[in-house]
Each structure stands twice: as C-alpha cells, then as structure tokens.
Scaffold this motif. Structure first.
Motif, PDB file in Angstrom:
ATOM      1  N   MET A   1       0.843  -1.276   0.145  1.00 14.93           N
ATOM      2  CA  MET A   1      -0.042   0.004  -0.073  1.00 14.93           C
ATOM      3  C   MET A   1       0.877   1.343  -0.055  1.00 14.93           C
ATOM      4  SD  MET A   1      -2.901   1.176   2.833  1.00 14.93           S
ATOM      5  CE  MET A   1      -1.484   1.715   3.811  1.00 14.93           C
ATOM      6  N   SER A  80     -10.858   1.404  12.607  1.00  9.72           N
ATOM      7  CA  SER A  80      -9.711   2.038  13.074  1.00  9.72           C
ATOM      8  C   SER A  80      -9.716   2.749  14.217  1.00  9.72           C
ATOM      9  CB  SER A  80      -9.188   2.883  11.893  1.00  9.72           C
ATOM     10  OG  SER A  80      -9.987   3.837  11.659  1.00  9.72           O
ATOM     11  N   ARG A 206      -4.581   3.373   9.037  1.00  8.99           N
ATOM     12  CA  ARG A 206      -5.439   1.939   9.359  1.00  8.99           C
ATOM     13  C   ARG A 206      -6.749   2.103   8.748  1.00  8.99           C
ATOM     14  NH1 ARG A 206      -5.630  -2.706   9.089  1.00  8.99           N
ATOM     15  NH2 ARG A 206      -6.808  -3.916  10.662  1.00  8.99           N
ATOM     16  N   ARG A 208      -7.310   3.446   5.736  1.00 12.94           N
ATOM     17  CA  ARG A 208      -7.080   3.205   4.274  1.00 12.94           C
ATOM     18  C   ARG A 208      -6.792   1.711   3.998  1.00 12.94           C
ATOM     19  NH1 ARG A 208      -2.519   5.180   1.711  1.00 12.94           N
ATOM     20  NH2 ARG A 208      -3.577   4.777  -0.080  1.00 12.94           N
ATOM     21  N   GLN A 209      -6.142   1.035   5.123  1.00 15.85           N
ATOM     22  CA  GLN A 209      -5.857  -0.489   5.197  1.00 15.85           C
ATOM     23  C   GLN A 209      -7.049  -1.103   5.187  1.00 15.85           C
ATOM     24  OE1 GLN A 209      -3.085  -1.101   8.362  1.00 15.85           O
ATOM     25  NE2 GLN A 209      -1.328  -0.870   7.131  1.00 15.85           N
ATOM     26  N   GLN A 213      -8.316  -3.727   2.252  1.00 11.81           N
ATOM     27  CA  GLN A 213      -8.834  -5.004   2.781  1.00 11.81           C
ATOM     28  C   GLN A 213     -10.046  -5.424   2.290  1.00 11.81           C
ATOM     29  OE1 GLN A 213      -6.354  -7.521   4.134  1.00 11.81           O
ATOM     30  NE2 GLN A 213      -8.036  -8.816   3.293  1.00 11.81           N
TER      31      GLN A 213
END
Length: 224
Positions: A1, A80, A206, A208-209, A213
């Motif tokens: 990422m 998050s 987090r 964005r993660q 995902q």
C-alpha cells in the motif's frame, strides 16, 4: 500500500513533536514536589487517555454513519478508531499502573476511574473481536455499529467518575487549574500535540488499510 504524503507529513511531524515533548518533560517541566520524578509519567498517561477517548467518540460517529449511510468508509473509520482506542487506552492503563505503584503502593485498586476505564477497555476489545467474527459481512457491520453506539454510553462515566464518586484518582482539569506550574502545562501541551499527530497518522493509515482489505476481499469473493 502506498503511503500518502499526508500520512508521511503527519508521521514526521509527530516524531519531531514527541522528541520536543520529551525535552520539555525532562528539561523544562519542574520535578513535582510530592511525587518526584515518577510524576513525569503523567505527560504520557494523560495524552494517551485523552486520545483514546476521542477514538471512542469516532467509533460512535462512524457507527452512526454506518446505520444511516451504510457505506464502507464509515465502517472503516469506526474500526480503525476502535483499534487506536484500545491501544491508547491500554497504554494509559499500563502507565497509570506504573504511576500508581510508587504513589499508592499498589499496581491496581478498584477506584471508580480505574474500574470504569477497565470496563471501557474490555467493551471495545469485545467490539474488535466482533469485527473478526464469522458472521455474514452485512449483518456483522450492523451489529458492530449498534455495539459501537451502545458502548459509548460508558464514556461519560469514565470522564466524570472522579466528580461523580469519591476517587483517589486526581482531576487534572479543575476550576482552580489543577495546581500545575506553567512549565508543566507547556510540556503537557506539547506531548498532547505530538501524541495527537501520531494518532491522526495511524487513524488515516489504518482506515485506508481496512478499505483496501475490504476491496481485496470483494475481488476474491467475486472469483469464487
């Protein structure tokens, strides 16, 4: 990422600010007359607790957004924020115990502030467990949103516990100013800012993660 420039700027700013905070804590703020050097844990303990509280408020906001807008971004924000809240509140509990041992001669006592904070930590840890449970995605998102809203009911009790019940935990922000020297307030302010910049960088990263995902999970499910 790929890390966005905003996250990089926030991370670098957080690093420099936290270095400045430690210089202010150890070289600028005076040693407290009664507690001595151990009182300097306060400059980490308080910012951790405050940003944890804001994290849980964001969980509430994101959960409301999920129920009304039903978008992945609100759910990612809530997730998050819950992770950061559990991390920061857990560290606040640990630093509080380290502070309590030499001052109260105990690692833990069932004081109203400590008890409500521990309950808060367990509730939001349960929220994170629910987010990973093997429940259909749409149903799990709604259940997490409901829990994220209900869990916020405990937050006012944590915040006002020292005023609602007799407590050995000090109230830092009072009408008399908390009895702190100006240098102490300055060190606390720098530490609060540094911790806030780090918190914001982690929240954005987090979130964005989680969104990435979720897209990957959707693509994988489409192939099956």
């Amino acid at each position: 990422m790929k890390v966005t420039p905003l996250i990089s700027i926030l991370a670098v700013a957080a690093g420099f600010t936290l270095v400045g905070a430690h210089l202010a804590i150890w070289l600028h703020a005076p040693v407290e007359a009664t507690m001595g050097l151990v009182q300097k844990i306060f400059y980490l303990h308080l910012p951790l607790a405050w940003w944890a509280m804001l994290s849980f408020f964001l969980v509430f906001v994101g959960s409301v957004g999920v129920l009304f807008r039903k978008t992945a971004s609100w759910d990612a924000l809530a997730g998050s924020a819950a992770e950061m809240g559990v991390l920061f509140s857990g560290l606040a509990l640990i630093t509080g115990s380290l502070w309590a041992r030499p001052i109260w001669n105990v690692w833990w006592t069932w004081d109203p502030r400590l008890t409500t904070a521990l309950i808060m930590w367990f509730v939001y840890t349960g929220y994170l467990v629910l987010r990973t449970s093997p429940i259909p995605h749409a149903k799990r998102r709604i259940l997490c949103a409901v829990l994220g809203i209900v869990a916020f009911v405990n937050i006012p009790f944590v915040f006002f516990s020292t005023r609602l019940w007799r407590s050995i935990h000090p109230s830092v922000i009072t009408s008399s100013g908390g009895g702190m020297e100006p240098e102490m307030w300055q060190a606390m302010g720098i530490s609060l800012a540094g911790m806030g910049l780090l918190w914001l960088a982690l929240i954005i990263l987090r979130t964005r993660q989680i969104l990435i995902q979720e897209r990957l999970d959707g693509l994988w499910a489409a192939r099956l």
